[in-house]
Design an enzyme around this catalytic site. Sequence first.
Site, PDB file in Angstrom:
ATOM      1  N   GLY A  35      69.294 -13.541  40.772  1.00  0.00           N
ATOM      2  CA  GLY A  35      69.714 -14.379  39.646  1.00  0.00           C
ATOM      3  C   GLY A  35      68.550 -14.608  38.706  1.00  0.00           C
ATOM      4  N   ARG A  85      75.903 -36.288  33.572  1.00  0.00           N
ATOM      5  CA  ARG A  85      76.987 -35.730  34.373  1.00  0.00           C
ATOM      6  C   ARG A  85      77.444 -36.647  35.504  1.00  0.00           C
ATOM      7  NH1 ARG A  85      74.913 -29.438  34.682  1.00  0.00           N
ATOM      8  NH2 ARG A  85      75.480 -28.978  32.539  1.00  0.00           N
ATOM      9  N   HIS A 119      79.266 -28.519  41.319  1.00  0.00           N
ATOM     10  CA  HIS A 119      78.749 -27.569  40.356  1.00  0.00           C
ATOM     11  C   HIS A 119      77.359 -27.054  40.723  1.00  0.00           C
ATOM     12  CE1 HIS A 119      77.813 -25.726  36.622  1.00  0.00           C
ATOM     13  NE2 HIS A 119      76.894 -26.602  36.297  1.00  0.00           N
ATOM     14  N   ARG A 122      70.802 -33.353  37.886  1.00  0.00           N
ATOM     15  CA  ARG A 122      70.232 -32.406  36.932  1.00  0.00           C
ATOM     16  C   ARG A 122      70.841 -32.613  35.560  1.00  0.00           C
ATOM     17  NH1 ARG A 122      71.819 -27.822  34.908  1.00  0.00           N
ATOM     18  NH2 ARG A 122      73.508 -27.391  36.366  1.00  0.00           N
TER      19      ARG A 122
END
Lengths: 261, 637, 218
Positions: B42, B331, B402, B436
């Site tokens: 990644g 979030r 997530h 985050r």
Amino acid sequence: MSGTMNITLKVWRQAGPTAPGGFEEYKAPGISPDMSFLEMLDVVNERLIEGGKDPIAFDHDCREGICGMCGLMINGSAHGPSKLTTTCQLHMRSFKDGDYITIEPWRAKAFPVLRDLVVDRGPLDRIIQAGGFVSVATGSPQDANALPIGKLEADEAMDAAACIGCGACVAACPNASVSLFTAAKISHLGLLPQGQPERYRRALHMVAQMDLEGFGGCTLFGECMEACPKGISIDFIKRMHGDYIWGAVTEKPEKVALGSG
Amino acid sequence: MKLDSKVPSGPVKDMWDKHRFEMKLVNPANKRKYHVIVVGSGLAGASAAASMSELGYNVSCFAYQDSPRRAHSIAAQGGINAAKNYRNDGDSIHRLFYDTVKGGDFRAREANVYRLAQVSVNIIDQCVAQGVPFAREYGGLLANRSFGGAQVSRTFYARGQTGQQLLLGAYQALEKEIARGGVKMYNRHEMLELVLVDGVARGIITRDMVTGAVEAHVADAVVLGTGGYGNVFYLSTNAKGCNVTATYRAYKKGAAFGNPCFTQIHPTCIPVAGDHQSKLTLMSESLRNDGRVWVPKRKEDCGKKPSEIAEEDRDYYLERKYPSFGNLSPRDISSRAAKEACDDGRGVGPGGRGVYLDFADAIKRLGAKEISERYGNLFEMYQRITDEDPYQVPMRIYPAVHYTMGGLWVDYNLMSTIPGLHVIGEANFSDHGANRLGASALMQGLADGYFVLPYTIGHYLASNKFEKVTADHPEFQAALEAVKTRTTRLLGVKGKRTVDSFHRELGKIMWEKCGMARNAAGLKQAIQEIPSLREEFWKNVNVPGSGGELNQSLEKAGRVADFMEFAELMCIDALHREESCGGHFREEYQEEGEAKRNDDQFCYVAAWEYAGDGQAPVLHKEPLEFENVHLATRSYK
Amino acid sequence: MRKFWDSSVGKKVVMGLTGLVLVGFVLGHMAGNLQVFMGMERYNAYAKLLQEDIIEITWAVRVALLVSVVLHVTAAWQLTRRSWDARPVAYALREAQVSTYASRTMRWGGIYLFLFLVLHLGQFTLGWTWLFPEYAKGAAYGNVVLAFGHPFWVAFYLVAMFFLLLHLFHGTWAVLRTLGLAKNAAEPLQRRLPLIIALVVTVGFSLVPLGVALGFVR
């Protein structure tokens, strides 16, 4: 939407790369129209395992249409009947009760079947290796804003860069040509100032590699563009040809520098 | 085990410079004699592998997909933060550092976060040089947008495909190095074991997912860039293949696991449609720039069409509760607020687990064309999945798992508690603390891979002597044997239930008891339930086929088996942390509905050490000191 | 040069360039043919011009055309072989989505056109009497009238024109893209000019046999 549907699948099964393959039929009752196509296959596989049979192997990963891992030939069209849609984003509401669905792997000499619907798309990586990059090493390049790039040029480069490398262009092409994939990368980099120094060399090398891998040539059927889940235009193939021709006309022999060091 | 963060001394802004000078270098001619294994391709893995190869190291890179370009970084939509201050709106390295520490609810290590903010500017330069087609203004300069949790516009983006474009940049650099011979790429290979020789990481055991061959790979250092473990919940926005196996295997070999309970629940995902659901799809957070979140004020209105609910009967709860950040609240806060509204019986859509994200006002203000330009691809994706047109009716969204802030504990050099084992990107316990901020994951993955690890790994290699080791070494042979035995065991159960059915059941336990809101009773219950589910798994799972072929059921079974053990560790961590911070919300610890942190007792990183099967893991604490950003209650009101 | 010819793009470029030469030829040939409607005298004079007065130029053109045809056909054949090799296992089911009938008949149509070309040359230029016993050297007009007095030759000719229509419809569109010259288009598959060219050429050519068959030319 409510209510479920009953469908019948005709799926290519092949135990391994060298094993002979053939079609098998499976009944898939009770499918919800809200399922994605791959979720429908999940359900079929769960039932196969419970019935003591081997599940159908198929490639998939992100299931949100961006990783490019999934790809099936569904009723004779790559990624199925919906436009601009990967197999994982295709939903069963695109089908109706009683439908008979034929599922095949991508077919090309360069994409050998590994098992069932899983194929080896290694040639796509090797085409990128042939020149699909800008030769900059990690370090301290100039400030990002020191290189202004017009919005329209950047947008066009982005259109080409949107390719997800799924291989649907190859699968859909009657010639099994990989031109759209190759052209998308040549154009993405060729449209940007960063890609200029290697532009023509890149085109020569990447085209040579795609031929070497055993793909067919482009006859501009246009099927690739229609199958492409990202709607990449065949205009980029034209651009690749232009870069290739100019590259071939102006090609200089690569000299080995002597006396350095 | 001793946790030594190796944070350099001195003022935080000079640490990285100082450290870079103090670190040992490897002679250019000697670099190719060192072999480094990178697991994962990644953003972190690909950028690290390419950069180390460019330096001259001999690199092997492993990916479970058929190409390094498919790693799940590709799915990140919104953007990447960098403290460029191109907008002249008051951004700076210090502000990005401050926002990240505060956004992480003071559970991250200051020194690492500061370095992250520092190198963020280099990342943008590097990516532009690689040809990443970032969005531009007409004048040709880079465009920016704002993102949840920040009051400045520092997010760079490439349409809704920023992760894809950044990954392709790193992938192209990697392919360039593969062609040059600096990197050997192993696609469709899964790491199943870490191998230690004399207590030092010296290699891995992999399974070739096409032929089933189990192979040993020897190296001088091992780097894990294997992503997060969100799939422990079964339903998450992660790719189907994402798993905890690599980091969990390393944990079992002695690497401490940091803050495993810190999970990020993203507020804007498409709600679950039915039992068949195999994954959840995220809608970029950027939608919250123009969309307004609401639910009906009265429960009775939930069944009505949204257009039939009058303006005064709508509760724009984020704007009401957090007036200064409103719909752009971080979030964790937005997710919890959505859960509260639904728990209150005011959720919308099937099952009542959804809230509206309404673009009607934005369309009125900006026109449908402008909205389509900004979010066209997201609207199309939403319509494809739900069969509803968001230009006409509000979107329905609900939070979903997530990102995982937790991961293997690493020091300032990104090395775990096992010498030689480096961990980068989401796989480490990372710079994000307990929460985050949007557009920071891409930043961290690339910072680690391009600009941190290439320095620190050289320091490690130059500081140590390496005995010649081959795959014949007893440790490698034992690890090979262990992997084969485990495979045989999985295939040998031949029970009645499929792997997926176990995974779903595990996910349900975790989502209900260790999800958005947790409490001691639920966690204790989960800690009871997980071992019995695990026991049933090993008695009753049915893995068809053999080990010597492409066998997707076997791959899944191995991953789920690790999730079954790891889930317990998560719950233990969540239970021990008797406070609410960031993504970790303990219902017992709140004040007027807001998370209540306990800095006196929990201002530390919880690093768990494996103590043997059936033994409780051992807790080690790395105390966190905040000298530059002062501990304060995080308020977005 | 060798590398260029070996590459699939290089071969396509050769096909495109030679195709352009041939398109230029068919346009000129068609214009010449239409003089048949201006009477025997005019037509025979035109034939004499080409075959006697400027014979050197005619030969130069013939050589260029022959080279073009050989290259065009060779490249087409080799590319076709490559395409067939590229997909050894066919799909059980494949639905054409957007490709035109014209693009899909380039190969078989091309074979017919090649056959037509050989027989057409034999009939009117080389005077193969086994094929066309009524052939008379120097009597171009008479040959045309006699040939198209036979329904077989009219049909053979019109079928060729049908394939020529398809061949030009795809070929004239594709050539600019193959050579990298076309402009970007929102709908790249849409084409107008190629249709006009293809229709003009086909109708122009077809008028001659039809004119004879329907009695306008005698």
